[in-house]
Structure formats: C-alpha cells, structure tokens
Design an enzyme around this catalytic site. Sequence first.
Site, mmCIF file in Angstrom:
data_model
loop_
_atom_site.group_PDB
_atom_site.id
_atom_site.type_symbol
_atom_site.label_atom_id
_atom_site.label_comp_id
_atom_site.label_asym_id
_atom_site.label_seq_id
_atom_site.Cartn_x
_atom_site.Cartn_y
_atom_site.Cartn_z
ATOM 1 N N VAL A 51 3.885 -5.409 8.305
ATOM 2 C CA VAL A 51 2.583 -4.776 8.110
ATOM 3 C C VAL A 51 2.663 -3.697 7.040
ATOM 4 C CG1 VAL A 51 0.734 -3.480 9.225
ATOM 5 C CG2 VAL A 51 1.887 -5.310 10.467
ATOM 6 N N TYR A 52 3.745 -2.931 7.034
ATOM 7 C CA TYR A 52 3.927 -1.922 5.993
ATOM 8 C C TYR A 52 3.943 -2.592 4.618
ATOM 9 C CZ TYR A 52 6.009 1.884 3.284
ATOM 10 O OH TYR A 52 6.255 2.855 2.347
ATOM 11 N N ALA A 53 4.691 -3.686 4.487
ATOM 12 C CA ALA A 53 4.748 -4.405 3.215
ATOM 13 C C ALA A 53 3.364 -4.913 2.819
ATOM 14 C CB ALA A 53 5.737 -5.569 3.311
#
Length: 279
Positions: free
Chosen positions: A163-165
């Site tokens: 999700v961060y990516a």
Amino acid sequence: MTRTVQGANVLITGAAAGMGRMYAERAVAEHAASVTLWDRDASALARTVDELGAVSRGRSRVQSYVVDVGDLGAIAKTAQRVRREVGNPDVLVNNAGIVRGNRYFWETDNGEDTRPTMQVNALAPMYITREFIPGMIANAYRASRIVNIASAAGTLANPRMAVYAASKAALIGWSESLRLELEQADHGNVKVTTVTPSYISTGMFAGAKGPTLTPVLDPEFVVDRVWKAMLAGTPLVELPWRVGLSRALRGLLPTRVFDRVVGDGFGVYRSMERFTGRD
C-alpha cells in the site's frame, strides 16, 4: 527563483519534527517572509515554533496549524485560514507521510492501514496543492515551487509495503503530470519537483535494510539536495543515483530476470522483513 527563499511565504507539512522541521530550519535561515508549519502533533509543533522563532529573531514569521492531513475535510478549512492569516504560499513542501507495518497485503486492515496511507501519502498532497496552486498561478510574476516528497518505493515494487508503494506511485504519477500541465498551460512561474529517495535514517523506516549498493541515506544530505533542487526548479530528484538505475533496469529487463537479479539479488525484496518503524 533566486538562490534562497528570502522574502517568500513557505508552507511545510509534517513539519513538527524530522525532515519537515529541517526544511523549516532552512527557510528560517534564508529569511523567508513566513514559515508555516502543518502537523498533527500539537505539542511537538508548539516546541518547534518556539525554537524556530528564537532562531529567527523576527526576520521570519513562524506560525503553525494543528491539522491531520489524513482528514481531507480539514485541509480546506486550514488552507482557508492560511490564506486569510498569512497569505498564499510561494513554496509548498508536501512532506507529511506515513508507513504501516511489514505485513503482507492480505494481513493488513483497510481502515487502519490502506485508507490512511492512501489519504496521507497520495490524496493529501493533491488536496493541499489544489488549495494553493490557483494563487501561485495568479501571481504570474513571482516564482513559486511545489515539492512532493515521494519515495523510490513508488518506482519499484517491494513486498511488505504494497500500500505504501501504491501511495507513492500515485503521488509520482500525479506530481509529474502536474508539472507537465503547468508547462503546457504556460504557467512557467510555478515549478514542481518530485523526490524519490530510498530509505532515510529518520526513524520512520527503523529496521529496514538498505539494498546492496544503496545505503540508508542521511536526512541532512537529502534535505540539502532537495532544497537546492527546489530552488532550481529541478523536475526530479532520485536519491541515491542507483534509484534511477534500478528504474531503468526495470524497464529494460524481463520481469522475472529483474526479480532475480535486482529484486532478490540486491536484497530489495527482503529489505522490509525486519522493519519496525514509526509513522
């Protein structure tokens, strides 16, 4: 823009500590007319304002607004106050960001992980910029800058931070498109700088291991490079240079070859296994 932000209005998000505070220190040191700090940590924000105010000695007006940029409704309300009480910023640094644990995607929670990560990292910079960019465009004879702090994770997939990516990939795509839109519409006074650093030793990525040939970056080094690029209107800052190399290899090599040689061979795909970090 000149070699400093002297006389400019500067606004920085996530500015109570860490690199956000470092950007604020640079603005005060260069005698910005105003330095506006946004952060959700009220106590840390108050300390930072007091300390920067003491350093400034009245040369820069330092003020703060307690706001959680993950609350998209609060952005418009706070931006309205800034325009009324301080004025439209000439320099906007979208620095605030969060990263959640080192779990696989199916082990994460939409409400505690996915939604806030996308809101803070991807949507908030868009909402904040949308509030202030009309004023930047309208003041066509004054140089303005927008800095979007993304991540190398937005250019290269990485297990345990899906999700961060995704949030940083969205930020990069929007930031670069905005830059081109401004150029296409002949608003050359407003320039956008997109920043894609690898891991930085701020505590946010505590426990993460830098891939082979990609050391964990010193925050002072990153701030210095970003600040200079912002003043110059440089479109893209990749730190270290190997981030650009990895991005180029990803486009040249077949997926499975890249996975084996770069992802696994250089340790990229194992870099988050011992991540503990903080928001």
